[in-house]
Design an enzyme around this catalytic site. Structure first.
Site, PDB file in Angstrom:
ATOM      1  N   CYS A 159       0.850  -1.203   0.000  1.00  0.00           N
ATOM      2  CA  CYS A 159       0.000   0.000   0.000  1.00  0.00           C
ATOM      3  C   CYS A 159       0.884   1.251   0.000  1.00  0.00           C
ATOM      4  O   CYS A 159       0.578   2.236  -0.687  1.00  0.00           O
ATOM      5  CB  CYS A 159      -0.939   0.008   1.204  1.00  0.00           C
ATOM      6  SG  CYS A 159      -2.377  -1.084   1.035  1.00  0.00           S
ATOM      7  N   ASP A 174      10.342  -6.306  -8.905  1.00  0.00           N
ATOM      8  CA  ASP A 174      10.645  -6.930  -7.612  1.00  0.00           C
ATOM      9  C   ASP A 174      12.043  -6.503  -7.161  1.00  0.00           C
ATOM     10  O   ASP A 174      12.976  -6.436  -7.970  1.00  0.00           O
ATOM     11  CB  ASP A 174      10.567  -8.459  -7.736  1.00  0.00           C
ATOM     12  CG  ASP A 174      10.492  -9.148  -6.382  1.00  0.00           C
ATOM     13  OD1 ASP A 174       9.434  -9.702  -6.066  1.00  0.00           O
ATOM     14  OD2 ASP A 174      11.492  -9.114  -5.636  1.00  0.00           O
ATOM     15  N   HIS A 193      -6.486  -2.980  -1.056  1.00  0.00           N
ATOM     16  CA  HIS A 193      -5.762  -3.896  -0.169  1.00  0.00           C
ATOM     17  C   HIS A 193      -6.609  -5.129   0.143  1.00  0.00           C
ATOM     18  O   HIS A 193      -7.683  -5.031   0.720  1.00  0.00           O
ATOM     19  CB  HIS A 193      -5.390  -3.207   1.151  1.00  0.00           C
ATOM     20  CG  HIS A 193      -4.687  -4.136   2.097  1.00  0.00           C
ATOM     21  ND1 HIS A 193      -3.320  -4.292   2.101  1.00  0.00           N
ATOM     22  CD2 HIS A 193      -5.170  -4.992   3.027  1.00  0.00           C
ATOM     23  CE1 HIS A 193      -2.989  -5.213   3.003  1.00  0.00           C
ATOM     24  NE2 HIS A 193      -4.099  -5.643   3.584  1.00  0.00           N
ATOM     25  N   ASN A 241       1.344 -16.481  -4.740  1.00  0.00           N
ATOM     26  CA  ASN A 241       1.598 -17.273  -3.546  1.00  0.00           C
ATOM     27  C   ASN A 241       0.535 -16.907  -2.520  1.00  0.00           C
ATOM     28  O   ASN A 241       0.353 -15.725  -2.210  1.00  0.00           O
ATOM     29  CB  ASN A 241       2.992 -16.967  -2.984  1.00  0.00           C
ATOM     30  CG  ASN A 241       4.098 -17.378  -3.939  1.00  0.00           C
ATOM     31  OD1 ASN A 241       3.965 -18.361  -4.654  1.00  0.00           O
ATOM     32  ND2 ASN A 241       5.184 -16.622  -3.949  1.00  0.00           N
ATOM     33  N   GLY A 253       3.976 -19.887   0.386  1.00  0.00           N
ATOM     34  CA  GLY A 253       5.198 -19.079   0.348  1.00  0.00           C
ATOM     35  C   GLY A 253       4.949 -17.586   0.336  1.00  0.00           C
ATOM     36  O   GLY A 253       5.840 -16.805  -0.002  1.00  0.00           O
ATOM     37  N   HIS A 279      -0.285  -8.440   0.917  1.00  0.00           N
ATOM     38  CA  HIS A 279      -1.136  -7.626   0.029  1.00  0.00           C
ATOM     39  C   HIS A 279      -1.138  -8.438  -1.257  1.00  0.00           C
ATOM     40  O   HIS A 279      -0.066  -8.650  -1.850  1.00  0.00           O
ATOM     41  CB  HIS A 279      -0.524  -6.232  -0.176  1.00  0.00           C
ATOM     42  CG  HIS A 279      -1.310  -5.327  -1.082  1.00  0.00           C
ATOM     43  ND1 HIS A 279      -1.701  -4.040  -0.742  1.00  0.00           N
ATOM     44  CD2 HIS A 279      -1.764  -5.514  -2.358  1.00  0.00           C
ATOM     45  CE1 HIS A 279      -2.352  -3.477  -1.748  1.00  0.00           C
ATOM     46  NE2 HIS A 279      -2.400  -4.356  -2.757  1.00  0.00           N
ATOM     47  N   HIS A 334      -0.790 -10.251  -4.583  1.00  0.00           N
ATOM     48  CA  HIS A 334       0.043  -9.850  -5.722  1.00  0.00           C
ATOM     49  C   HIS A 334       0.349 -11.050  -6.594  1.00  0.00           C
ATOM     50  O   HIS A 334       0.325 -12.199  -6.138  1.00  0.00           O
ATOM     51  CB  HIS A 334       1.361  -9.220  -5.240  1.00  0.00           C
ATOM     52  CG  HIS A 334       2.149 -10.093  -4.304  1.00  0.00           C
ATOM     53  ND1 HIS A 334       1.876 -10.157  -2.956  1.00  0.00           N
ATOM     54  CD2 HIS A 334       3.183 -10.941  -4.515  1.00  0.00           C
ATOM     55  CE1 HIS A 334       2.716 -11.005  -2.373  1.00  0.00           C
ATOM     56  NE2 HIS A 334       3.515 -11.506  -3.308  1.00  0.00           N
ATOM     57  N   HIS A 387       3.387 -12.476  -9.278  1.00  0.00           N
ATOM     58  CA  HIS A 387       4.733 -12.347  -9.830  1.00  0.00           C
ATOM     59  C   HIS A 387       4.638 -12.613 -11.327  1.00  0.00           C
ATOM     60  O   HIS A 387       4.082 -13.648 -11.728  1.00  0.00           O
ATOM     61  CB  HIS A 387       5.674 -13.390  -9.225  1.00  0.00           C
ATOM     62  CG  HIS A 387       5.812 -13.311  -7.724  1.00  0.00           C
ATOM     63  ND1 HIS A 387       6.934 -12.791  -7.120  1.00  0.00           N
ATOM     64  CD2 HIS A 387       4.972 -13.672  -6.723  1.00  0.00           C
ATOM     65  CE1 HIS A 387       6.779 -12.856  -5.805  1.00  0.00           C
ATOM     66  NE2 HIS A 387       5.598 -13.393  -5.535  1.00  0.00           N
TER      67      HIS A 387
HETATM   68  P1  5GP Z   1       5.649 -13.312  -1.860  1.00  0.00           P
HETATM   69  O1  5GP Z   1       6.620 -14.314  -1.307  1.00  0.00           O
HETATM   70  O2  5GP Z   1       4.851 -12.633  -0.768  1.00  0.00           O
HETATM   71  O3  5GP Z   1       4.791 -13.900  -2.942  1.00  0.00           O
HETATM   72  O4  5GP Z   1       6.525 -12.234  -2.603  1.00  0.00           O
HETATM   73  C1  5GP Z   1       6.857 -10.984  -2.083  1.00  0.00           C
HETATM   74  C2  5GP Z   1       7.836 -10.353  -3.036  1.00  0.00           C
HETATM   75  O5  5GP Z   1       7.940  -8.978  -2.721  1.00  0.00           O
HETATM   76  C3  5GP Z   1       9.259 -10.930  -2.970  1.00  0.00           C
HETATM   77  O6  5GP Z   1       9.619 -11.426  -4.261  1.00  0.00           O
HETATM   78  C4  5GP Z   1      10.115  -9.740  -2.537  1.00  0.00           C
HETATM   79  O7  5GP Z   1      11.377  -9.714  -3.163  1.00  0.00           O
HETATM   80  C5  5GP Z   1       9.260  -8.562  -2.933  1.00  0.00           C
HETATM   81  N1  5GP Z   1       9.428  -7.375  -2.093  1.00  0.00           N
HETATM   82  C6  5GP Z   1       9.389  -7.321  -0.735  1.00  0.00           C
HETATM   83  N2  5GP Z   1       9.538  -6.061  -0.295  1.00  0.00           N
HETATM   84  C7  5GP Z   1       9.682  -5.298  -1.407  1.00  0.00           C
HETATM   85  C8  5GP Z   1       9.878  -3.886  -1.605  1.00  0.00           C
HETATM   86  O8  5GP Z   1       9.942  -3.089  -0.675  1.00  0.00           O
HETATM   87  N3  5GP Z   1       9.972  -3.463  -2.898  1.00  0.00           N
HETATM   88  C9  5GP Z   1       9.903  -4.325  -3.960  1.00  0.00           C
HETATM   89  N4  5GP Z   1      10.027  -3.793  -5.173  1.00  0.00           N
HETATM   90  N5  5GP Z   1       9.708  -5.639  -3.805  1.00  0.00           N
HETATM   91  C10 5GP Z   1       9.607  -6.127  -2.545  1.00  0.00           C
HETATM   92 ZN    ZN Z   2      -1.792  -3.299   1.182  1.00  0.00          ZN
END
Ligand code: 5GP
Ligand code: ZN
Length: 112
Positions: free
Chosen positions: A7, A30, A46, A85, A91, A96, A98, A100
């Site tokens: 957010c 990322d 959110h 994920n 994982g 929030h 999302h 990939h």
């Molecule tokens: P998840 O494991 O929750 O599916 O993926 C979270 C992703 O967010 C990870 O790939 C991590 O590298 C990325 N990430 C975490 N914090 C930040 C941030 O502050 N900025 C960016 N650009 N990516 C982030």
């Molecule tokens: Zn959020």
């Protein structure tokens, strides 16, 4: 959501490398890429995870944006993977919802 990093990225209080934005979707690179192209695509609304989504139009908009982003980044033809994920076993680290978008090389795993 005040304590949510994604957010804050949408609001601009945490910087990000933006690749796409419209009324309901924001996408950015990322911070720790797992592939040559690794973009995170999020609804501006959110939802902690996919389990909390109440308006799936927001998810449809994310998918529409993914196709546009793949085209914009020149990887639509060569291909890409979209991953969500969900929860601890899935994982998920950032709560929030999302996706990939991974591309730019032959991706391993699953059928790879
Ligand atoms: P998840 O494991 O929750 O599916 O993926 C979270 C992703 O967010 C990870 O790939 C991590 O590298 C990325 N990430 C975490 N914090 C930040 C941030 O502050 N900025 C960016 N650009 N990516 C982030
Ligand atoms: Zn959020």
């Amino acid at each position: 959501m005040s304590d949510c990093i994604f957010c804050k990225i949408v609001e601009g209080t945490i910087p990000s490398k933006k690749v796409f934005e419209n009324e309901s979707v924001y996408a950015f690179h990322d911070i720790a890429p797992s592939a040559p192209v690794h973009v995170l695509i999020i609804p501006k609304a959110h939802y902690a995870s996919m389990n909390e989504v109440t308006d799936f139009n927001d998810i449809a908009e994310v998918h529409k944006a993914a196709v546009q982003i793949a085209n914009n980044l020149g990887v639509a033809e060569s291909g890409y993977r979209l991953i969500n994920n969900c929860g601890s076993d899935g994982g998920q680290v950032v709560y929030h919802v999302h996706y990939h978008l991974l591309a730019g090389e032959k991706l391993g795993g699953l059928n790879g």
